[in-house]
Design an enzyme around this catalytic site. Structure first.
Site, mmCIF file in Angstrom:
data_model
loop_
_atom_site.group_PDB
_atom_site.id
_atom_site.type_symbol
_atom_site.label_atom_id
_atom_site.label_comp_id
_atom_site.label_asym_id
_atom_site.label_seq_id
_atom_site.Cartn_x
_atom_site.Cartn_y
_atom_site.Cartn_z
ATOM 1 N N HIS A 100 -37.568 28.657 -8.484
ATOM 2 C CA HIS A 100 -37.181 29.642 -9.485
ATOM 3 C C HIS A 100 -35.672 29.666 -9.614
ATOM 4 C CE1 HIS A 100 -41.307 31.006 -9.816
ATOM 5 N NE2 HIS A 100 -41.362 30.892 -8.500
ATOM 6 N N GLY A 128 -49.233 23.006 12.184
ATOM 7 C CA GLY A 128 -49.726 24.202 11.509
ATOM 8 C C GLY A 128 -48.605 25.069 10.965
#
Length: 187
Positions: free
Chosen positions: A114, A141
């Site tokens: 953004h 993970g």
């Protein structure tokens, strides 16, 4: 192809709330929902759904549901890659994953970015930059890979790391931001 989709695929600013991109999102939503609902179903049925969702799907790829993506069609996954539960791949730009890659649970590959300008951000403008992951990479993970990052072959990224810049081949990287802590050559 519409203007916003053209702009998105060219890596330029685009508005994601566009009719054509919305149709692509609905397609993805339906396919992800079907794939995620088929957790225990026939592997051939699940593979067929993945083949329709993913732009290029290698042989013997395994993705444990739930799996989410932006569009799916801008993702390339090499042979024998394993993707664990709760993966999120936002593919507003291409995501290319090599062969024999291991992706841990909760990994996020995020191509959209953004605008730093608050006014453009409020107006909804965004851009996207591709992510490339080499062959035989292991993402632990909870790893987050940010827009525009390339990770070299045989690299290991430790659990919970946030990768904000390119990583070379054959290294161990950990932390937030991820940094190389040692070479994996000549182990």
């Amino acid at each position: 192809m519409g203007e916003n989709k053209d702009r998105m695929l060219a890596g330029e600013r685009y508005l994601p709330d566009d009719e054509e991109l919305g149709a692509d999102t609905r397609r993805r939503f339906e396919l992800c929902a079907a794939y995620n609902a088929y957790g225990g179903a026939d592997p051939a049925e699940r593979t067929a759904i993945l083949a329709e969702l993913i732009g290029s799907l290698g042989k013997d790829v395994r993705i444990r549901p739930p799996f989410q993506c932006d569009y799916g069609r801008y993702i390339t996954i090499g042979d024998r890659t394993f993707i664990n539960f709760n993966a999120v791949f936002l593919d507003a730009a291409p995501i290319t994953i090599g062969s024999d890659v291991q992706i841990g649970p909760g990994v996020q590959l995020l191509t959209p970015t953004h605008d730093m300008d608050a006014e453009r951000r409020r107006a909804g403008w965004e851009k996207a930059a591709p992510i490339t992951i080499g062959d035989n990479v292991w993402l632990g993970g909870g790893v987050i890979v940010c827009p525009g990052v390339t990770i070299g072959d045989n690299t290991v990224v430790g659990a919970g790391s946030v990768v904000v810049k390119d990583l070379p081949a054959e290294v161990l990287a950990v932390g937030n931001p991820a940094r190389v802590v040692r070479s994996l050559t000549g182990r």
